[in-house]
Design a protein around this motif. Structure first.
Motif, short mmCIF file in Angstrom:
data_model
loop_
_atom_site.label_atom_id
_atom_site.label_comp_id
_atom_site.label_asym_id
_atom_site.label_seq_id
_atom_site.Cartn_x
_atom_site.Cartn_y
_atom_site.Cartn_z
N LEU A 75 14.93 -4.57 81.37
CA LEU A 75 15.54 -4.17 82.72
C LEU A 75 15.97 -5.66 83.38
O LEU A 75 15.32 -6.68 83.46
N LEU A 118 16.40 -7.00 86.81
CA LEU A 118 16.19 -6.42 87.99
C LEU A 118 16.28 -7.63 89.11
O LEU A 118 15.92 -7.25 90.35
N CYS A 167 7.27 -0.26 83.38
CA CYS A 167 8.27 -1.14 82.95
C CYS A 167 9.00 -1.87 84.25
O CYS A 167 9.43 -3.13 84.08
N LEU A 168 8.71 -1.44 85.60
CA LEU A 168 9.14 -2.29 86.65
C LEU A 168 7.96 -3.27 86.89
O LEU A 168 8.25 -4.19 87.95
N ALA A 174 17.65 2.13 86.76
CA ALA A 174 16.17 1.72 85.99
C ALA A 174 15.64 2.95 85.41
O ALA A 174 14.90 2.77 84.28
N ALA A 231 17.00 3.84 82.21
CA ALA A 231 16.70 2.99 81.14
C ALA A 231 15.41 3.07 80.53
O ALA A 231 15.11 3.15 79.28
N CYS A 232 14.45 3.45 81.42
CA CYS A 232 13.11 3.69 81.04
C CYS A 232 12.92 4.94 80.36
O CYS A 232 12.31 5.21 79.28
#
Lengths: 321, 221
Positions: free
Chosen positions: A59, A61, A111-112, A290, A293-294
């Protein structure tokens, strides 16, 4: 419910261990460093929401805006859900909010690189939580509806179990009456119940009420599905519209009181979106990208399916015969 | 229709126990908080200052004239919208906030009634002896008023026990929430009867306590 007896017996001890903290429903699930092997999470493991070892998407970000930026800054992703829909989300015997959608939520949070916080409410209020900013995203067994697409940013659809008839939607009727129903036409003139704002509400409106020429069909919306089941049991309605797997579970646990009508809603008019979606507030495109994508990584690696099977086993739901 | 009521109760009694404790706790906090706020409101209501008594009148009318569920929703969604910093607070506090304010409106009317019921001669006697208005209220009027209002307050507590069932809408762990927990196990009707029975046991035993209390209080009459 044969397979689930041992689970049920252990609930007494499990609930005693709950604190008397009154409202224990805002469950902050801390990320854990303990390792579980691959995606085969041990159900007895209290850290069953752990997914630190899973493959994560790349990602970018750095240019995040909107709620995504807030999430990254605060280090907490708040997810709204209505925990009354096993195996997607429910309160398990340990008082944890669990289910395959909660695993998805935890996965997105990891993931974030942030903590997950779950904001529980009734189903209709999950939308309000996203609108008012109480929650950043919501996962509550949503399917795609036109008005949802207009009012919210929606994620790509994900199918929890590609092999099952999970994404089918049907109606259940009192046992013995299933022979009266061969097609959706046969429900015209009947009284049907379903959950307000649900997919089934849309299906009933589009596919049964639309066939009704003299206005004799009644559709009664209820806040939670169990009210509709109670309505069917007490003869307040002739049929309840719901998704196929929930239908099978209710039929199995009714001990012969309910039966599957064998009639399914036609889902082809509703486009490519199959399965369920996550939602974010309108305009929060960074957040939903986001999430997409996850979700893609989780589906491609088979995580969602594994989570689904684990959640289904934990909920004590048997495969339909 | 699946399992019987007794069977469900035996299997899940800890769930119901925790729900019942949650209900009692919510009701106690709401009534205690409501008594503190309600006393202040009733004093404002009785004040000679038109602005203060007018404010108290509006406060009571708005809170008694709107449904508690609406107040809960507004408290839950609107307060953190106005003050984003409060977003991190557990939802139970928003629900308790609405319950407390709602209770305070009813309690303030109970207290106002109790104060008004104290004979006017008491105030006149106290003031003629040179007591200040504040002293007279605290030392002469309120102690007599409390005796009158205790049974009514206890009734407010009993009513609040039933009102807290709305907190279950927000997934707060009280008695009505046990229904959601067990509906997830496809037990949809049995919990209703168990919940009704538990509410009944709680309210009936409290009414009995109130009766005993009233009897003991009347001894000094």
């Amino acid at each position: 419910m044969k397979n689930t007896n041992s689970t049920f017996k252990s609930i007494t001890a499990a609930f005693l261990s709950l604190t008397l903290a009154g409202c224990s429903s805002t469950a902050a699930v801390s990320s854990s460093a303990s390792s579980s092997t691959g995606v085969n999470m041990n159900l007895a493991n209290p850290e069953k929401l752990d997914c630190s070892d899973l493959v994560k998407p790349d990602l970018d970000l750095s240019n995040a805006t909107g709620v995504l930026a807030d999430v990254l800054e605060e280090g907490v992703l708040t997810v709204a859900t209505s925990p009354d829909y096993p195996p997607a989300e429910w309160v398990d015997d340990n008082g944890t909010i669990y289910g395959h959608e909660m695993m998805i939520a935890k996965y997105i949070a990891e993931c974030l690189g942030v903590q997950l916080e779950i904001e529980t409410s009734d189903f209709s209020s999950t939308f309000v939580s996203v609108d008012t900013g109480k929650a950043d995203i919501a996962l509550s067994g949503y399917g795609l509806k036109k008005d949802r697409e207009e009012a919210y940013e929606i994620s790509v659809g994900y199918v929890a179990d590609p092999e099952s008839e999970e994404s089918k939607h049907t109606l259940i009727v009192p046992a013995g009456q299933e022979g009266n129903y061969d097609s959706l036409d046969d429900f015209v003139g009947k009284k049907i119940m379903g959950q307000a704002n649900s997919l089934q509400e849309m299906y009933v409106t589009d596919e049964i009420l639309a066939l009704d020429t003299d206005g004799t069909t009644q559709f009664e919306k209820v806040a939670t599905l169990d009210q509709a089941i109670l309505g069917l049991a007490s003869g307040k309605c002739d049929a309840v519209a719901l998704d196929n797997s929930t239908a099978e579970n209710y039929v199995a646990s009714s001990e012969g009181a309910f039966a599957l009508s064998g009639v399914y809603f036609d889902l082809t008019p509703y486009g490519d979106y199959s399965g369920n979606i996550a939602i974010a507030k309108k305009g929060e495109t960074d957040m939903i990208e986001a999430v997409n994508a996850c979700l893609k990584t989780a589906v491609e690696n088979g995580y969602v399916h594994t989570w689904y099977l684990n959640a289904k086993a934990a909920a004590g739901i048997q495969e339909a015969e | 229709m699946g399992k019987g009521i007794l069977e469900v109760f035996i299997q899940y009694w800890p769930v119901f126990l925790q729900g019942a404790l949650g209900t009692l706790k919510f009701a106690a906090i709401a009534v205690l908080g409501g008594t503190v706020v309600g006393t202040l409101v009733s004093i404002l209501h009785l004040s000679k200052n038109r602005l203060l008594s007018g404010f108290a009148g509006v406060y009571v009318n708005v809170l008694r004239g709107t449904p508690l569920l609406v107040q809960m929703y507004i408290s839950y969604f609107f307060i953190p919208m106005v003050i984003p910093a409060l977003n991190s607070i557990d939802k139970i506090y928003y629900v308790l906030f609405a319950l407390t304010l709602n209770s305070s409106a009813y309690v303030s009317e109970v207290i106002r009634g109790g104060i008004n019921a104290v004979d006017k001669g008491q105030t006149e006697a106290a003031r003629s002896l040179g007591m200040s208005a504040k002293n007279c209220m605290i030392r002469i009027i309120l102690p007599q008023a409390i005796k009158n209002i205790l049974p009514a307050l206890a009734n407010e507590y009993i009513a609040m026990i039933k009102e807290t069932s709305l907190a279950g809408t927000f997934m707060c762990y009280e008695l009505m929430y046990t229904r959601t927990l067990l509906a997830n196990k496809y037990l949809v009707w049995q919990p209703l009867f168990i919940i009704a029975a538990i509410y009944l046991v709680m309210t009936l035993s409290l009414s009995w306590l109130v009766k005993v209390l009233e009897k003991r209080m009347s001894v000094s009459d």
